[in-house]
Scaffold this motif. Structure first.
Motif, PDB file in Angstrom:
ATOM      1  N   GLY A   1      25.584  -5.886  27.545  1.00 57.16           N
ATOM      2  CA  GLY A   1      26.667  -6.950  27.347  1.00 57.16           C
ATOM      3  C   GLY A   1      27.170  -6.975  26.039  1.00 57.16           C
ATOM      4  N   ILE A   2      26.618  -6.262  24.986  1.00 53.69           N
ATOM      5  CA  ILE A   2      26.988  -6.410  23.706  1.00 53.69           C
ATOM      6  C   ILE A   2      28.242  -5.428  23.337  1.00 53.69           C
ATOM      7  CG2 ILE A   2      26.188  -5.663  21.396  1.00 53.69           C
ATOM      8  CD1 ILE A   2      24.570  -8.268  22.549  1.00 53.69           C
ATOM      9  N   VAL A   3      29.167  -5.888  22.680  1.00 47.82           N
ATOM     10  CA  VAL A   3      30.271  -5.213  22.478  1.00 47.82           C
ATOM     11  C   VAL A   3      30.232  -3.890  21.478  1.00 47.82           C
ATOM     12  CG1 VAL A   3      32.633  -5.244  21.498  1.00 47.82           C
ATOM     13  CG2 VAL A   3      31.903  -7.186  22.647  1.00 47.82           C
ATOM     14  N   HIS A   4      30.609  -2.867  21.948  1.00 53.68           N
ATOM     15  CA  HIS A   4      30.315  -1.742  21.143  1.00 53.68           C
ATOM     16  C   HIS A   4      31.852  -1.049  20.924  1.00 53.68           C
ATOM     17  CE1 HIS A   4      26.172  -1.836  22.466  1.00 53.68           C
ATOM     18  NE2 HIS A   4      25.934  -0.697  21.622  1.00 53.68           N
ATOM     19  N   HIS A   5      31.818  -0.639  19.533  1.00 53.87           N
ATOM     20  CA  HIS A   5      33.107  -0.299  18.943  1.00 53.87           C
ATOM     21  C   HIS A   5      32.944   1.170  18.405  1.00 53.87           C
ATOM     22  CE1 HIS A   5      34.549  -4.368  18.427  1.00 53.87           C
ATOM     23  NE2 HIS A   5      33.403  -4.658  18.091  1.00 53.87           N
ATOM     24  N   GLN A   6      34.061   1.869  18.292  1.00 54.78           N
ATOM     25  CA  GLN A   6      33.874   3.396  18.069  1.00 54.78           C
ATOM     26  C   GLN A   6      33.370   4.311  19.150  1.00 54.78           C
ATOM     27  OE1 GLN A   6      36.285   3.109  15.231  1.00 54.78           O
ATOM     28  NE2 GLN A   6      35.273   4.772  14.689  1.00 54.78           N
ATOM     29  N   ILE A   7      33.529   3.984  20.228  1.00 57.65           N
ATOM     30  CA  ILE A   7      33.058   4.655  21.640  1.00 57.65           C
ATOM     31  C   ILE A   7      34.509   5.068  22.298  1.00 57.65           C
ATOM     32  CG2 ILE A   7      31.746   4.597  23.571  1.00 57.65           C
ATOM     33  CD1 ILE A   7      29.881   4.529  21.528  1.00 57.65           C
ATOM     34  N   ASP A   8      34.522   6.399  22.691  1.00 55.61           N
ATOM     35  CA  ASP A   8      35.534   6.657  23.608  1.00 55.61           C
ATOM     36  C   ASP A   8      37.108   6.294  22.917  1.00 55.61           C
ATOM     37  OD1 ASP A   8      33.764   7.801  25.465  1.00 55.61           O
ATOM     38  OD2 ASP A   8      33.883   5.996  26.672  1.00 55.61           O
ATOM     39  N   ILE A   9      37.371   6.889  21.746  1.00 53.09           N
ATOM     40  CA  ILE A   9      38.579   6.549  21.089  1.00 53.09           C
ATOM     41  C   ILE A   9      39.636   7.592  20.978  1.00 53.09           C
ATOM     42  CG2 ILE A   9      37.711   4.361  19.905  1.00 53.09           C
ATOM     43  CD1 ILE A   9      37.542   5.940  17.259  1.00 53.09           C
ATOM     44  N   ARG A  10      39.016   8.783  21.264  1.00 48.85           N
ATOM     45  CA  ARG A  10      39.694  10.013  20.939  1.00 48.85           C
ATOM     46  C   ARG A  10      39.609  10.852  22.300  1.00 48.85           C
ATOM     47  NH1 ARG A  10      41.558   7.403  17.515  1.00 48.85           N
ATOM     48  NH2 ARG A  10      42.279   8.238  15.286  1.00 48.85           N
ATOM     49  N   THR A  11      40.526  11.805  22.594  1.00 47.92           N
ATOM     50  CA  THR A  11      40.121  13.066  23.547  1.00 47.92           C
ATOM     51  C   THR A  11      39.274  14.176  22.758  1.00 47.92           C
ATOM     52  OG1 THR A  11      42.302  14.328  23.274  1.00 47.92           O
ATOM     53  CG2 THR A  11      42.122  12.234  24.540  1.00 47.92           C
ATOM     54  N   PRO A  12      38.771  15.042  23.374  1.00 45.82           N
ATOM     55  CA  PRO A  12      38.197  16.335  22.814  1.00 45.82           C
ATOM     56  C   PRO A  12      39.269  17.294  22.028  1.00 45.82           C
ATOM     57  CG  PRO A  12      37.275  15.967  24.859  1.00 45.82           C
ATOM     58  CD  PRO A  12      38.480  14.856  24.739  1.00 45.82           C
ATOM     59  N   PHE A  13      40.555  16.857  22.212  1.00 47.93           N
ATOM     60  CA  PHE A  13      41.191  17.715  21.682  1.00 47.93           C
ATOM     61  C   PHE A  13      42.071  17.080  20.498  1.00 47.93           C
ATOM     62  CE2 PHE A  13      41.340  18.685  26.233  1.00 47.93           C
ATOM     63  CZ  PHE A  13      41.323  19.833  26.070  1.00 47.93           C
TER      64      PHE A  13
ATOM     65  N   ILE B   1      32.653   9.205  19.642  1.00 45.54           N
ATOM     66  CA  ILE B   1      34.318   8.858  19.547  1.00 45.54           C
ATOM     67  C   ILE B   1      34.946   9.556  20.737  1.00 45.54           C
ATOM     68  CG2 ILE B   1      34.124   8.273  17.247  1.00 45.54           C
ATOM     69  CD1 ILE B   1      35.810  11.166  17.096  1.00 45.54           C
ATOM     70  N   TYR B   2      34.579  10.623  21.174  1.00 43.91           N
ATOM     71  CA  TYR B   2      35.150  11.401  22.214  1.00 43.91           C
ATOM     72  C   TYR B   2      34.926  10.952  23.750  1.00 43.91           C
ATOM     73  CZ  TYR B   2      36.021  14.555  18.168  1.00 43.91           C
ATOM     74  OH  TYR B   2      36.560  14.840  17.047  1.00 43.91           O
ATOM     75  N   LYS B   3      35.965  10.926  24.536  1.00 44.22           N
ATOM     76  CA  LYS B   3      35.841  10.561  25.767  1.00 44.22           C
ATOM     77  C   LYS B   3      35.549  11.816  26.532  1.00 44.22           C
ATOM     78  CE  LYS B   3      40.010   7.602  25.361  1.00 44.22           C
ATOM     79  NZ  LYS B   3      41.660   7.424  25.580  1.00 44.22           N
ATOM     80  N   GLY B   4      34.671  11.836  27.768  1.00 44.60           N
ATOM     81  CA  GLY B   4      34.348  12.711  28.484  1.00 44.60           C
ATOM     82  C   GLY B   4      33.157  13.478  27.911  1.00 44.60           C
ATOM     83  N   MET B   5      32.579  12.969  26.868  1.00 51.25           N
ATOM     84  CA  MET B   5      31.633  13.585  26.201  1.00 51.25           C
ATOM     85  C   MET B   5      30.387  12.658  26.127  1.00 51.25           C
ATOM     86  SD  MET B   5      33.606  15.744  23.573  1.00 51.25           S
ATOM     87  CE  MET B   5      32.010  16.442  22.668  1.00 51.25           C
ATOM     88  N   ASP B   6      29.743  12.450  27.337  1.00 54.76           N
ATOM     89  CA  ASP B   6      28.777  11.385  27.380  1.00 54.76           C
ATOM     90  C   ASP B   6      27.251  11.905  27.542  1.00 54.76           C
ATOM     91  OD1 ASP B   6      30.806   9.844  27.731  1.00 54.76           O
ATOM     92  OD2 ASP B   6      30.681   9.599  29.811  1.00 54.76           O
ATOM     93  N   ILE B   7      27.114  13.010  27.918  1.00 54.60           N
ATOM     94  CA  ILE B   7      25.562  13.326  28.042  1.00 54.60           C
ATOM     95  C   ILE B   7      25.089  13.997  26.899  1.00 54.60           C
ATOM     96  CG2 ILE B   7      23.848  14.870  29.501  1.00 54.60           C
ATOM     97  CD1 ILE B   7      25.743  14.176  31.865  1.00 54.60           C
TER      98      ILE B   7
END
Length: 307
Positions: A56-68, A38-44
């Protein structure tokens, strides 16, 4: 009941690839069941699904919050249930993919959560002079039932149980006991499994690749942003192991080894958790011929869809 496909299993077993394959086969959209993606900037460090892997598949619950920002299991439950409804309204199949068992179970089962308006930091301040043992003893006095599933050193969960009692007048254990623990969806739960040694090798290789692909640089950037070890986002495997390094207490090799150890321990806990908490249909992963794994799963999913 609405149908939902669920893909679970330990870290590094191939859940992401299977989720995408099933979404393509059954006109689906994927909902991440991972508490860290869910956290942005935490990919690896989270092995977050890439644009290429999504196909091409839609993904939800990804990158919806900042680490703070904090994000609770209750937040996840509400968001995922809404997304399941919206995906069905589009005539598509929701597919939950992830390994965070508690979050997934909360979304699928009839769990209710006590809401309280207290700021967690106020609770931390109120009980700052209590040792973990004293805090646990206090919880034993007001809600002994809650202590059955909380480790004495898990200060955050102990404080949360105390907070529920203080702000609502209800014991956490009584609220949980009153629930039926029944699934509210017609879910087909797919579990992926590998022989222990093979899984260990895959976990170790994955961590090596994370390091090679810039995990340190990702963490450097987060440190520059001001992240601290007490943030919820920084308690995840792949991130919490770095703080001793920045304090000059260990080497890069030490960090890598700790991530591997914690990942292997987590994988073992995931197997145990899923086996005890819900009915899982387990499938062997054929690493050299993953299409065989997909074919085996789809054969049973087809039968389930027809029911």
């Amino acid at each position: 009941m609405e149908k939902v496909i669920v893909v679970v299993g330990p870290t590094a077993v191939g859940k992401t690839a299977l989720g995408v394959a099933l979404a393509k086969a059954y006109n689906g959209e994927v909902i991440s069941g991972d508490s860290m993606q869910i956290y942005k900037g935490m990919d690896i460090g989270t092995a977050k699904v890439t644009k290429e892997e999504m196909q091409g598949i839609v993904h939800h619950q990804i990158d919806i919050r900042t680490p703070f920002e904090s994000y609770s299991v209750s937040d996840f439950q509400q968001d995922v249930r809404r997304e399941i409804d919206e995906i069905h309204q589009k005539g598509k199949m929701p597919i939950i993919v992830g390994g965070t068992g508690l979050y997934i179970k909360a979304a699928l089962f009839d769990y209710t959560f006590e809401k309280s308006e207290t700021d967690p930091k106020r609770m931390q301040e109120k009980y700052k002079d209590y040792s973990n043992e004293q805090l646990y003893q206090h919880l034993l006095e007001i809600d002994p039932g809650a202590t059955r599933n909380i480790h004495p050193n898990n200060r955050r969960r102990v404080l949360r149980a105390i907070e529920i009692y203080e702000t609502t007048g209800h014991r956490k254990s009584e609220t949980e006991a009153a629930q039926n623990h029944q699934m509210i969806y017609d879910a087909y739960v797919i579990g992926l499994t590998l022989p222990r040694q093979q899984l260990v090798e895959r976990i170790n290789k994955r961590v090596d690749l994370m390091m090679a692909h810039g995990l340190k640089e990702e963490m450097d950037d987060l440190i520059k942003q001001g992240v601290t070890s007490d943030l919820q986002a920084m308690r995840g495997i792949g991130y919490k192991e770095w703080f001793p390094y920045y304090e000059g207490k260990c080497t890069l090799d030490d960090v890598s080894e700790q991530i591997k150890i914690h990942s292997r321990q987590y994988a073992k806990r995931q197997y145990t958790w899923f086996n005890h908490q819900m009915k899982v249909n387990w499938y062997d992963v054929f690493v050299e011929d993953f299409q065989k794994t997909i074919t085996n799963v789809e054969g049973d999913v087809e039968k389930w869809i027809q029911l």
